[in-house]
Write an enzyme that holds these catalytic residues in place. Structure first.
Site, PDB file in Angstrom:
ATOM      1  N   CYS A 332      53.170   0.787  24.817  1.00 10.73           N
ATOM      2  CA  CYS A 332      53.151   0.559  23.376  1.00 10.73           C
ATOM      3  C   CYS A 332      54.468   1.023  22.741  1.00 10.73           C
ATOM      4  CB  CYS A 332      51.936   1.243  22.755  1.00 10.73           C
ATOM      5  SG  CYS A 332      51.505   0.573  21.122  1.00 10.73           S
ATOM      6  N   HIS A 437      47.083  -0.299  26.291  1.00 13.87           N
ATOM      7  CA  HIS A 437      46.591   1.061  26.455  1.00 13.87           C
ATOM      8  C   HIS A 437      45.471   1.078  27.503  1.00 13.87           C
ATOM      9  CE1 HIS A 437      48.771   3.019  23.229  1.00 13.87           C
ATOM     10  NE2 HIS A 437      48.470   2.019  22.414  1.00 13.87           N
TER      11      HIS A 437
END
Length: 501
Positions: A332, A437
């Protein structure tokens, strides 16, 4: 409504773990139980099935309760973006960013309203609500407009169990001091005390239990043991420090860059159960050492954290690590940091529209920040260009404002089920960037990545450790262990009598 609230004498006394254990105890007894926390402050979040964002702890507690997580379990999530400001996630969606003062001055009534609605919704669909407080209920400077402790207990009209951490010392003072600082009507709501994180011979503490009950007039419902490796994801910075600090040394050394506004560090927790892996946080160049792999995790403030990384000259060490053949993964915000450029077109990351900064230049891609956050569960398989094969899919979730455009073709990491290409994969997996994630919670992928590193070091490959297979068993194990040290019958009696008043 029928319920109970766990409040603590301080942060990190184990409230989240106690609530998780209680949820599993009640669920195993056939009770339709549900967790609730009115307001979380954490960058460690959980994406619900409908693509909304709540605190990580309530997602885990929902799993323990054997129910699907929803936004009603955590209607307000505060995600720190600086030392002053936090993004307000309201019923799972970003609402606005406010300072602490702005939040207290403008959000209180809106907060009370959504808490009432959430409690009504949960109690209408479930038999029992187990509520978690936050911090301490006697923060005097905050009590007049608090939304997390005694005000919530009042709205729900439930008894409060006060939890204290004996491991940090001063347990008697913390309990008695907390009770003394409560208002008389608040103190009357405290129906029990739990001592948490006890080590040693319980018989040596029996006099202490008797003293507490005599001094306070409140029963001690249990002295719960210190639980090692409980696999219940942490939530705040204290949990982060405690969870990784005592990790034993392994032959594989993974350095994780400790960004000031690190988010979703639960991405890293599966490594704690790989016996030959040593995972450690790196804040300064003196911490860096000579790792086998570097992970740059997610962040709530990418550009600010990139600037901090540069100020500490960790960028130089990361680039040299790659030049020397070391592995690196950016997740991310970490993925964005590894790129060529970051453009904050709408000012959504820094508050300064069109601010542009150079990334580390490791991944040939440009990230642009927009207003609308993407929050979605995602799944896919290795992209065909990686040369990797898999018998199953990888899944996780995405939470990000930025969108990354790669400057070259044929280097994507994943092919998602929605038809999109995702991430970056280069040099046979030496450099990876992804928005996914929980990537390393995919057991076979984690094993494959670790085996690549093992092979590069001349080590033998290892078989896959299937953490997902026994995580649910851990909920049962923790519940059983806690129940053995808790007067569960007395707790049930407290809940029943309060509800019957």
């Amino acid at each position: 409504m029928r319920g109970v609230m766990i409040q603590g004498t301080a942060s990190d006394v184990g409230k989240s773990l106690i609530v998780t254990a209680l949820c599993r105890m009640f669920a195993n007894d056939g009770v339709k139980v549900v967790p609730f926390k009115s307001q979380n402050m954490s960058n460690n979040s959980y994406v619900t099935k409908d693509g909304k964002e709540i605190g990580r702890a309530q997602g885990i507690q929902a799993e323990a309760s054997k129910v699907e997580a929803t936004v009603w379990m955590n209607p307000i999530l505060l995600k720190p973006r600086s030392n002053q400001d936090s993004e307000i996630v309201y019923l799972g969606k970003p609402l606005k960013t406010l300072s602490g003062r702005g939040y207290r001055d403008t959000f209180y009534e809106k907060g009370l309203d959504v808490i009432r609605k959430s409690l009504e919704h949960l109690s209408s669909e479930h038999e029992l609500v187990v509520i978690e407080g936050a911090g301490s209920p006697v923060e005097i400077n905050l009590k007049d407009r608090e939304l997390v402790n005694m005000k919530v207990a009042e709205l729900a009209d439930v008894p409060v169990i006060l939890a204290a951490d004996i491991d940090r010392g001063g347990v008697f003072a913390s309990i008695v001091g907390t009770l003394e600082l409560l208002e008389p009507e608040e103190r009357q709501r405290v129906a029990g005390i739990i001592i948490n994180k006890f080590r040693g011979d319980i018989s040596l503490f029996e006099d202490g239990i008797h003293w507490l009950e005599k001094k306070t007039g409140i029963p001690v419902l249990g002295v719960l043991p210190y639980v090692e490796d409980h696999m219940i994801d942490g939530e705040d910075s204290l949990s982060l420090s405690n969870q990784f600090a005592n990790r034993k040394k392994g032959n594989l050394d993974i350095a994780v860059i400790h960004l000031p506004f690190v988010s979703n560090y639960s991405d890293l927790e599966p490594f704690l159960y790989e016996e030959d892996v040593s995972i450690r946080w790196v804040k300064h160049p003196s911490d860096f050492g000579n790792p086998d792999a570097v992970i740059i995790p997610g962040t709530k403030s990418t550009i600010n954290d990139l600037n901090t990384l540069r100020e500490r000259q960790l960028d130089i060490l990361i680039q040299k690590h790659i030049e020397d053949g070391g592995y690196v993964v950016g997740i991310c915000g970490g993925y964005q940091i590894l790129g060529v450029e970051i453009i904050d077109e709408m000012g959504s990351d820094t508050g300064i529209p069109n601010k542009s900064v150079a990334g580390l230049g490791v991944i040939p891609g440009r990230t642009t920040f927009y207003d609308e956050k993407e929050t979605v569960r995602a799944a896919g398989v290795y992209h065909e260009n990686t040369g990797l094969t898999t018998n199953g899919k990888l899944d996780g979730y995405e939470i990000h404002l930025g969108k990354t455009q790669l400057h070259q073709q044929g280097c994507a990491f994943l092919a998602l089920e929605n038809g999109k290409e995702e991430g970056y994969y280069s040099k046979n997996g030496q450099i990876i960037g992804t928005y996914l994630h929980h990537l390393f919670h995919n057991d076979e992928w984690r094993n494959h990545w670790l085996n690549m590193i093992r092979k590069s070091k001349g080590m033998h490959s290892k078989e896959t450790i299937y953490i997902c297979e026994y995580k649910d068993k851990r909920y049962d194990g923790i519940a059983e262990k806690m129940r053995a040290h808790l007067n569960f019958e007395q707790l049930n009696d407290i809940i029943h009598k309060w509800c019957s008043k």
